[in-house]
Enzyme design. Structure first.
Site, PDB file in Angstrom:
ATOM      1  N   SER A   1      19.160   3.125  12.017  1.00 24.24           N
ATOM      2  CA  SER A   1      20.152   4.173  11.779  1.00 24.24           C
ATOM      3  C   SER A   1      19.711   5.072  10.627  1.00 24.24           C
ATOM      4  O   SER A   1      18.917   4.672   9.767  1.00 24.24           O
ATOM      5  CB  SER A   1      21.507   3.551  11.451  1.00 24.24           C
ATOM      6  OG  SER A   1      21.453   2.872  10.205  1.00 24.24           O
TER       7      SER A   1
ATOM      8  N   CYS B   1      17.650   5.137  20.929  1.00 22.89           N
ATOM      9  CA  CYS B   1      17.612   6.330  20.082  1.00 22.89           C
ATOM     10  C   CYS B   1      17.273   7.567  20.900  1.00 22.89           C
ATOM     11  O   CYS B   1      17.462   8.692  20.436  1.00 22.89           O
ATOM     12  CB  CYS B   1      16.607   6.150  18.952  1.00 22.89           C
ATOM     13  SG  CYS B   1      14.888   6.096  19.484  1.00 22.89           S
TER      14      CYS B   1
END
Length: 503
Positions: free
Chosen positions: A232, A287
């Site tokens: 993240s 992602c």
């Protein structure tokens, strides 16, 4: 790993063998489809981390001096072993992560492609040579290994992303310490065993399982030369700043909010196929997942008409079922987080056309399942548009023109991946040229570069100067040295006080 009372126990892999930590800390491993605990992973303490660093340091001089061709031959053998054990790796990945078997196999394959690329390391490490940069003076460049590299990899790709890191690093002559996700640690341990079987010397590759305590020890240790991270954005930024502060080179990949621009002339059947696979594949835990569809002009209603029934008919279930298209999320906590984003979207006024929150699967009532969710009329200031959800939630945003769509994408804080669907070459070229995104697709839903190109985003999706694998990976894991040389002729001219120039 060891099977104790039908419960797997994952330890550390240090200096070519399993290492039993004396740490009293551990994490639970779950099967996401069943919601049941299937094992434990030992969390490394300071002594474990130090042992891994010492092991890598001891192995480095010999490995750095190993001819690149010898390193390449070990990687060729490693690839053969991955192919041999592909089904085992994929099954273990599915059992701990939850994604469907075909997706697990595909992700291992994409990691193996980096192995194939790195098998050419003797060629990739070649430098440049210039004769007569000055009178009887030659100059050339060489690339040499850094020393000890550290990789911190995410739960969603426990095989592919580590191989994006460690394969290039060890091919370049470095020793590597991997800290995989504690949520699904079995596959990285299996890869360590395969490297050992392939002939990799002890200490060149080590696996440290743990949490932030282990990470902080690794990224601040003075012997560690480089740090690679995928996760993240808040953690990526922390890894980047902390590692850089301790004088390490860093490639730190963060979050994403990937847009698909759908032009009015697009083939909507291809568009919907792309959105279903890239938006809901791996339950959105990628992602590179497409989480925003930008409908331009009058295409919005036609898109929704075709897309809604496909989302409603998604086959959700355990990843081991060959008929299933989407498995569970990784954990109960993450399931609750994704559900809260859907709640937030409704409360902020987006139109929830498909609601997957109430899905129930017979025999898997405790699994971490959520069905596909589809929002329409999502606005730029809504939370579900601004933040990375990392789940099977697709937002449709409507824009009047191509320029509006382009500006929308360029204004977002993330710049990982994007794609455009159109039949018009001029539109596609303008988009690829003007978008501020690192990886771009044209009528391709998931534009992940092949191993011989490099993977990385822009803006707050990547911290650091180097992307992963490809030649950027080779440059990241090596130091450049330039040599300027002149052999004396026996005639001494005395001292020279200028930089050598052409005469």
């Amino acid at each position: 790993y060891l099977l104790l009372f039908n419960m797997k126990k994952i330890n550390q892999f240090i200096n070519g063998k399993e290492h039993l930590s004396k740490s009293s800390r551990f994490g639970d491993i779950f099967n996401p489809a069943k919601g049941e605990k299937i094992g434990e992973v030992s969390f490394a303490n300071k002594d474990d981390v130090q042992l891994a660093i010492d092991s890598a340091r001891a192995a480095f001089p010999s490995w750095a001096g190993t001819p690149p061709l010898t390193r390449s031959r070990i990687l060729f053998k490693f690839k053969e072993l991955i192919l041999r054990d592909m089904d085992k790796l994929a099954l273990e990945l599915t059992n701990e992560h939850g994604k469907i078997l075909s997706d697990s196999t595909g992700s291992v394959t994409r990691g193996m492609e980096v192995v194939e690329f790195a098998c050419g390391i003797p060629h990739l490490l070649k430098g440049e040579f210039s004769e007569n940069v000055g009178s009887a003076i030659d100059s050339w460049s060489i690339r040499q290994p850094l020393g000890i590299s550290v990789g911190i990899s995410p739960f969603n790709f426990p095989a592919m992303v580590p191989m994006w890191m460690f394969v290039i690093s060890i091919a370049c002559g470095n020793c590597f310490i991997l800290k995989p996700s504690e949520k699904d640690p079995s596959v990285p341990m299996m890869l360590a065993e395969l490297l050992k079987e392939a002939g990799l010397p002890d200490g060149v590759f080590n696996v440290i399982n743990g949490d932030k305590e282990a990470v902080d020890l690794l990224i601040t240790d003075p012997l560690v030369e480089s740090v690679s991270f995928v996760g993240s954005t808040p953690v990526a930024e922390y890894i980047y700043h902390t590692s850089s502060k301790h004088n390490k080179r860093v490639q730190s990949l963060g979050g994403a909010k990937n847009h698909m621009v759908v032009m009015p002339d697009a083939d909507l059947d291809q568009v919907v196929d792309g959105l279903i696979g890239a938006g809901y594949g791996s339950a959105g835990e990628r992602c590179m997942a497409l989480s925003v569809a930008v409908a331009v002009g009058d295409v919005g209603d036609r898109l929704i008409e075709k897309l809604t029934p496909r989302v409603q008919s998604l086959k959700v279930g355990p990843g081991t079922d060959p008929e299933v298209e989407m498995g569970p999320l990784i954990s109960k906590v993450h399931l609750q987080k994704v559900q809260s984003y859907v709640d937030k979207g409704v409360s902020e006024g987006a139109d929830l056309l498909v609601d997957g929150r109430s899905i129930a699967l017979q025999g898997y009532e405790d699994g971490y399942f959520i069905g596909g969710c589809l929002f329409d009329n999502v606005k730029q200031d809504m939370t579900i548009y601004k933040e990375e959800i990392f789940g099977p939630v697709l937002s449709v945003v409507r824009q009047q023109s191509f320029d509006d769509a382009l500006n929308l994408i360029n204004d977002h804080e993330f710049g990982n991946g994007t794609t455009i669907y159109t039949r018009d070459g001029d539109t596609a070229r303008s988009f690829t040229n003007q978008c501020k995104i690192g990886m771009v697709g044209v009528n391709v839903p998931i534009p992940v570069p092949m191993a011989f190109h490099s993977f990385g985003g822009w803006k707050r999706s990547l911290f650091g100067d180097h992307a992963m694998h490809g030649m950027d990976g080779v440059r990241f894991f090596t130091k450049l040295k330039t040599v300027t040389s002149r052999w004396p002729t026996g005639i001494r001219k005395g001292a020279e006080f200028i930089i050598p120039t052409m005469k």
